[in-house]
Design an enzyme around this catalytic site. Structure first.
Site, PDB file in Angstrom:
ATOM      1  N   TRP A 246      23.526  62.268 -17.115  1.00 44.68           N
ATOM      2  CA  TRP A 246      23.056  63.635 -16.878  1.00 44.68           C
ATOM      3  C   TRP A 246      23.258  64.031 -15.436  1.00 44.68           C
ATOM      4  CZ3 TRP A 246      23.324  65.943 -21.138  1.00 44.68           C
ATOM      5  CH2 TRP A 246      22.986  65.283 -22.328  1.00 44.68           C
TER       6      TRP A 246
ATOM      7  N   ASP B 137      15.983  67.481 -12.419  1.00 48.62           N
ATOM      8  CA  ASP B 137      16.096  67.600 -13.864  1.00 48.62           C
ATOM      9  C   ASP B 137      14.985  66.707 -14.423  1.00 48.62           C
ATOM     10  OD1 ASP B 137      16.673  67.383 -16.541  1.00 48.62           O
ATOM     11  OD2 ASP B 137      18.755  66.751 -16.267  1.00 48.62           O
TER      12      ASP B 137
ATOM     13  N   LYS C 195      11.822  67.666 -25.526  1.00 49.32           N
ATOM     14  CA  LYS C 195      11.303  66.299 -25.498  1.00 49.32           C
ATOM     15  C   LYS C 195       9.781  66.327 -25.334  1.00 49.32           C
ATOM     16  CE  LYS C 195      15.727  65.516 -23.471  1.00 49.32           C
ATOM     17  NZ  LYS C 195      16.445  64.879 -24.567  1.00 49.32           N
TER      18      LYS C 195
HETATM   19  N1  PMP Z   1      19.132  66.227 -18.786  1.00 48.53           N
HETATM   20  C1  PMP Z   1      18.512  65.196 -19.388  1.00 48.53           C
HETATM   21  C2  PMP Z   1      17.772  64.202 -18.552  1.00 48.53           C
HETATM   22  C3  PMP Z   1      18.566  65.078 -20.780  1.00 48.53           C
HETATM   23  O1  PMP Z   1      17.956  64.049 -21.372  1.00 48.53           O
HETATM   24  C4  PMP Z   1      19.254  66.050 -21.532  1.00 48.53           C
HETATM   25  C5  PMP Z   1      19.310  66.026 -23.037  1.00 48.53           C
HETATM   26  N2  PMP Z   1      19.131  64.850 -23.663  1.00 48.53           N
HETATM   27  C6  PMP Z   1      19.900  67.083 -20.865  1.00 48.53           C
HETATM   28  C7  PMP Z   1      19.802  67.149 -19.483  1.00 48.53           C
HETATM   29  C8  PMP Z   1      20.665  68.135 -21.598  1.00 48.53           C
HETATM   30  O2  PMP Z   1      19.775  69.012 -22.132  1.00 48.53           O
HETATM   31  P1  PMP Z   1      20.196  70.234 -23.061  1.00 48.53           P
HETATM   32  O3  PMP Z   1      20.678  69.662 -24.330  1.00 48.53           O
HETATM   33  O4  PMP Z   1      18.919  71.008 -23.158  1.00 48.53           O
HETATM   34  O5  PMP Z   1      21.260  70.999 -22.345  1.00 48.53           O
END
Ligand code: PMP
Length: 361
Positions: free
Chosen positions: A103, A172, A196
């Site tokens: 991420w 994030d 989450k």
């Molecule tokens: N950042 C983290 C730490 C994640 O766990 C996730 C999704 N698993 C995301 C970003 C991406 O999120 P989204 O699908 O809402 O774009």
């Protein structure tokens, strides 16, 4: 009675049962208005109350001062990878990023795509992202320092946040927001996809400090500017109403049933400890993250005999334990034990793991 399993999905993930029941009970007729909350105007008093209460509860839960705004955005945490640098890095500035897994990699990539200058100040890639880098030297002139507070895929988490010497932290927090208490003061911006710890997918929460809002240039596309959402209580256009409504109920549950984030953290630590203690004592399973940096939200592990993992995941599901497959990019197993997953769920998982070990060990 609906037959429900113990849900260890990484996201979208388990929601509190009482919240699901509340949604069900008022789904056809929201508080006597004769319509579903999914059918009313976002300009109506019914929805106004929902969104205002959601904002208020987020502020109370996180102890946010007047200098923070709570925004509800579209596009997932992934769009924040673009919006953050677009809004917060001036042309003559560089932002510092810490790379702790997929991420973070994506966040860095998106900043570079729009031509912003980023500096990767530390990375845990050398050891398969199984730890959090320490003693990082940050640039005092950086626009901000970006971190991923919890690495959903690798199962690592910042235990404490780095001292950036006054440079605003941007995090994030998709997979650990509201899972533990922390001091919000060093943060200029926090963002999280809701699916989450906060609610369903479809809404992204951004908590932004006033001085960050003041940085936002005028000449950005309207829907990509934080100031657009801040000026209109996140309702410049039609917001993801249903997702915000569910989030509001989850916040109410967190405040009124759990009793706030400190209580939630205590439960979360108990859950994680139970599972980690079991993993640590077993030769049959092994955790993949360094002990001092492991996450209390996503517990990643392997079986000593990796060829048994598929059977493990299938048998677990047959026993009412779902979502234990590791992320497709790394394989192995993962139990995501976010706020809504109960101690009882983790106890059931540990019993199953012990039984599986007896059978196959
Ligand atoms: N950042 C983290 C730490 C994640 O766990 C996730 C999704 N698993 C995301 C970003 C991406 O999120 P989204 O699908 O809402 O774009």
């Amino acid at each position: 009675m609906a037959k429900r399993i113990f849900n260890f999905n990484a996201g979208p993930a388990a929601l509190p049962l009482s919240v699901l029941e509340e949604i069900q009970a008022e789904f056809l007729d929201y508080k006597g208005c004769g319509m579903s909350i999914t059918e009313v105007s976002h300009r109506s008093s019914w929805f106004d109350e929902v969104i205002n209460d959601a904002v208020l509860r987020v502020k109370r839960l996180l102890n946010l001062g007047e200098n923070y705004k709570v925004l509800f955005l579209h596009g997932g945490a992934s769009l924040q990878f673009t919006m953050v640098p677009l809004n917060l890095i001036a042309d003559d500035q560089v932002a510092d990023y810490v790379n702790t897994g997929s991420w973070s990699v994506k966040a860095i990539k998106e900043a570079e795509i729009i031509g912003k200058k980023v500096r990767v100040v530390a990375s845990s890639e050398d050891r398969d992202f199984n730890y959090i880098p320490k003693d990082i030297a940050f640039d005092a002139d950086a626009a901000y320092v970006h971190i991923t507070s919890n690495n959903t895929i690798r199962g690592t988490q910042w235990r404490s946040f780095p001292d950036t010497g006054g440079v605003p932290l941007v995090s994030d927090m998709s997979s650990d927001i509201m899972g533990r208490t922390f001091d919000v003061a060093p943060f200029g911006l926090i963002y999280a996809g809701a699916q989450k710890n906060l609610g369903p997918s479809g809404v992204t929460v951004a908590i932004i400090r006033q001085d960050m809002l003041e940085r936002v240039p005028d000449n950005l596309p309207t829907m990509l500017k934080y100031t657009t959402y801040a000026a209109k209580n996140s309702m410049f256009n039609t917001p993801p109403c249903f997702a915000i409504y569910v989030l509001q109920l989850v916040m109410k549950w967190l405040e009124e049933t759990i009793g706030g984030i400190a209580n939630m953290e205590e439960i979360n630590r108990k859950k994680a400890e139970l599972l980690y203690n079991y993993l640590d004592e077993s030769d049959f399973y092994r955790g993949t993250a360094e002990k001092e940096d492991r996450s209390i939200m996503n517990i990643t592990f392997r079986l000593a005999d990796e060829s048994l993992e598929e059977t493990f995941i299938a048998e677990a599901l047959a026993n009412g334990l779902g979502g234990l497959k590791g992320h497709r990019s790394v394989g192995g197993c993962r139990a995501s034990i976010y706020n809504a997953s109960s101690l009882e769920a983790v106890q059931a998982l540990v019993s199953f793991m012990a039984e599986f070990e007896r059978k196959h060990g």
